[in-house]
Motif scaffolding. Sequence first.
Motif, PDB file in Angstrom:
ATOM      1  N   PRO A 114       0.806  -1.228   0.000  1.00  0.00           N
ATOM      2  CA  PRO A 114       0.000   0.000   0.000  1.00  0.00           C
ATOM      3  C   PRO A 114       0.839   1.278   0.000  1.00  0.00           C
ATOM      4  N   GLU A 115       2.020   1.226   0.574  1.00  0.00           N
ATOM      5  CA  GLU A 115       2.858   2.431   0.630  1.00  0.00           C
ATOM      6  C   GLU A 115       3.753   2.565  -0.596  1.00  0.00           C
ATOM      7  N   TYR A 116       4.339   1.465  -1.064  1.00  0.00           N
ATOM      8  CA  TYR A 116       5.357   1.540  -2.104  1.00  0.00           C
ATOM      9  C   TYR A 116       4.898   1.060  -3.466  1.00  0.00           C
ATOM     10  N   LEU A 117       3.812   0.316  -3.566  1.00  0.00           N
ATOM     11  CA  LEU A 117       3.345  -0.191  -4.850  1.00  0.00           C
ATOM     12  C   LEU A 117       2.032   0.485  -5.248  1.00  0.00           C
ATOM     13  N   ARG A 118       1.986   1.758  -5.156  1.00  0.00           N
ATOM     14  CA  ARG A 118       0.772   2.502  -5.480  1.00  0.00           C
ATOM     15  C   ARG A 118       1.028   3.370  -6.708  1.00  0.00           C
ATOM     16  N   GLU A 119      -0.035   3.860  -7.292  1.00  0.00           N
ATOM     17  CA  GLU A 119       0.082   4.797  -8.408  1.00  0.00           C
ATOM     18  C   GLU A 119       0.653   6.116  -7.887  1.00  0.00           C
ATOM     19  N   PRO A 120       1.519   6.776  -8.645  1.00  0.00           N
ATOM     20  CA  PRO A 120       2.049   8.063  -8.179  1.00  0.00           C
ATOM     21  C   PRO A 120       0.969   9.141  -8.195  1.00  0.00           C
ATOM     22  N   ASN A 121       0.975   9.984  -7.157  1.00  0.00           N
ATOM     23  CA  ASN A 121       0.036  11.110  -7.133  1.00  0.00           C
ATOM     24  C   ASN A 121       0.689  12.314  -7.815  1.00  0.00           C
ATOM     25  N   GLU A 122      -0.008  13.441  -7.842  1.00  0.00           N
ATOM     26  CA  GLU A 122       0.504  14.629  -8.543  1.00  0.00           C
ATOM     27  C   GLU A 122       1.819  15.120  -7.940  1.00  0.00           C
ATOM     28  N   HIS A 123       1.925  15.068  -6.620  1.00  0.00           N
ATOM     29  CA  HIS A 123       3.163  15.499  -5.949  1.00  0.00           C
ATOM     30  C   HIS A 123       4.341  14.606  -6.357  1.00  0.00           C
ATOM     31  N   ASP A 124       4.108  13.292  -6.409  1.00  0.00           N
ATOM     32  CA  ASP A 124       5.163  12.350  -6.814  1.00  0.00           C
ATOM     33  C   ASP A 124       5.594  12.608  -8.256  1.00  0.00           C
ATOM     34  N   ILE A 125       4.628  12.832  -9.134  1.00  0.00           N
ATOM     35  CA  ILE A 125       4.946  13.066 -10.545  1.00  0.00           C
ATOM     36  C   ILE A 125       5.743  14.350 -10.713  1.00  0.00           C
ATOM     37  N   ALA A 126       5.350  15.396 -10.007  1.00  0.00           N
ATOM     38  CA  ALA A 126       6.095  16.665 -10.085  1.00  0.00           C
ATOM     39  C   ALA A 126       7.528  16.484  -9.584  1.00  0.00           C
ATOM     40  N   ARG A 127       7.695  15.741  -8.499  1.00  0.00           N
ATOM     41  CA  ARG A 127       9.031  15.499  -7.943  1.00  0.00           C
ATOM     42  C   ARG A 127       9.886  14.691  -8.919  1.00  0.00           C
ATOM     43  N   LEU A 128       9.280  13.664  -9.542  1.00  0.00           N
ATOM     44  CA  LEU A 128      10.021  12.839 -10.499  1.00  0.00           C
ATOM     45  C   LEU A 128      10.391  13.618 -11.755  1.00  0.00           C
ATOM     46  N   HIS A 129       9.476  14.481 -12.241  1.00  0.00           N
ATOM     47  CA  HIS A 129       9.778  15.314 -13.406  1.00  0.00           C
ATOM     48  C   HIS A 129      10.916  16.270 -13.105  1.00  0.00           C
ATOM     49  N   ALA A 130      10.918  16.853 -11.909  1.00  0.00           N
ATOM     50  CA  ALA A 130      11.999  17.774 -11.530  1.00  0.00           C
ATOM     51  C   ALA A 130      13.336  17.037 -11.467  1.00  0.00           C
ATOM     52  N   LYS A 131      13.321  15.849 -10.917  1.00  0.00           N
ATOM     53  CA  LYS A 131      14.563  15.075 -10.795  1.00  0.00           C
ATOM     54  C   LYS A 131      15.093  14.657 -12.161  1.00  0.00           C
ATOM     55  N   THR A 132      14.213  14.198 -13.057  1.00  0.00           N
ATOM     56  CA  THR A 132      14.682  13.778 -14.380  1.00  0.00           C
ATOM     57  C   THR A 132      15.112  14.971 -15.225  1.00  0.00           C
ATOM     58  N   GLU A 133      14.491  16.124 -15.010  1.00  0.00           N
ATOM     59  CA  GLU A 133      14.889  17.319 -15.746  1.00  0.00           C
ATOM     60  C   GLU A 133      16.291  17.755 -15.356  1.00  0.00           C
ATOM     61  N   GLU A 134      16.606  17.695 -14.059  1.00  0.00           N
ATOM     62  CA  GLU A 134      17.954  18.083 -13.628  1.00  0.00           C
ATOM     63  C   GLU A 134      19.009  17.072 -14.083  1.00  0.00           C
ATOM     64  N   ARG A 135      18.588  15.877 -14.430  1.00  0.00           N
ATOM     65  CA  ARG A 135      19.515  14.862 -14.947  1.00  0.00           C
ATOM     66  C   ARG A 135      19.616  14.888 -16.474  1.00  0.00           C
ATOM     67  N   GLY A 136      18.870  15.797 -17.096  1.00  0.00           N
ATOM     68  CA  GLY A 136      18.973  15.951 -18.545  1.00  0.00           C
ATOM     69  C   GLY A 136      17.931  15.210 -19.353  1.00  0.00           C
ATOM     70  N   PHE A 137      16.871  14.748 -18.723  1.00  0.00           N
ATOM     71  CA  PHE A 137      15.798  14.048 -19.423  1.00  0.00           C
ATOM     72  C   PHE A 137      14.466  14.714 -19.104  1.00  0.00           C
ATOM     73  N   PRO A 138      14.210  15.926 -19.615  1.00  0.00           N
ATOM     74  CA  PRO A 138      12.967  16.622 -19.280  1.00  0.00           C
ATOM     75  C   PRO A 138      11.744  15.879 -19.802  1.00  0.00           C
ATOM     76  N   GLY A 139      10.701  15.829 -18.964  1.00  0.00           N
ATOM     77  CA  GLY A 139       9.435  15.216 -19.346  1.00  0.00           C
ATOM     78  C   GLY A 139       9.402  13.705 -19.269  1.00  0.00           C
ATOM     79  N   MET A 140      10.490  13.079 -18.846  1.00  0.00           N
ATOM     80  CA  MET A 140      10.511  11.623 -18.786  1.00  0.00           C
ATOM     81  C   MET A 140      10.032  11.145 -17.424  1.00  0.00           C
ATOM     82  N   LEU A 141       9.131  10.208 -17.430  1.00  0.00           N
ATOM     83  CA  LEU A 141       8.648   9.604 -16.196  1.00  0.00           C
ATOM     84  C   LEU A 141       8.929   8.109 -16.282  1.00  0.00           C
ATOM     85  N   GLY A 142       9.916   7.637 -15.567  1.00  0.00           N
ATOM     86  CA  GLY A 142      10.330   6.240 -15.643  1.00  0.00           C
ATOM     87  C   GLY A 142      11.812   6.160 -15.897  1.00  0.00           C
ATOM     88  N   SER A 143      12.226   5.111 -16.554  1.00  0.00           N
ATOM     89  CA  SER A 143      13.653   4.940 -16.808  1.00  0.00           C
ATOM     90  C   SER A 143      13.879   4.413 -18.208  1.00  0.00           C
TER      91      SER A 143
END
Length: 160
Positions: A114-143
């Motif tokens: 329930p804590e770790y295998l859930r769908e990402p919420n808007e806050h999670d998606i924003a955090r992941l987009h920010a992290k991938t953008e700083e790594r040089g992959f803007p707009g990517m969600l995943g790997s």
Amino acid sequence: MRSFYSLLPLLNWHKKKMNDLTVDLLLGGKFRMPPEMFNDICAALAASCRYFCPECDAAGRAGFATVQKVTVALRMLAYGGPVDSLDEYIRMGESTVLETVNKFTRAIVAIFGPEYLREPNEHDIARLHAKTEERGFPGMLGSIDCMHWEWEKCPVSLHG
């Protein structure tokens, strides 16, 4: 039914075994996880699933400790390999190893799902987009999952 005091030697044996294995396995960096995390997983499994609690068999011999069962499951999942390769290391039979891995995976999903295998919420998606953008992959969600590798033995029905 045994009294609590008749189980004290068993509990002390498991405590010693757990401490020995914890020092050998965790501080040696085998699973590359902090000892606290490993201990938390062991405690959560023992609290929620009776299979992971130490017990005596009909002859009064001590069974496997929680730490032994978690260790064998993690080794199987992390390193793979044949089941009987753990025979000398943990001294656990093939059927017990397979049962332990099965119960471990089901219990982990039930406890931590329930804590770790859930769908990402808007806050999670924003955090992941920010992290991938700083790594040089803007707009990517995943790997990047190595889709560029050629699969030499791919079945003809799956060629695309």
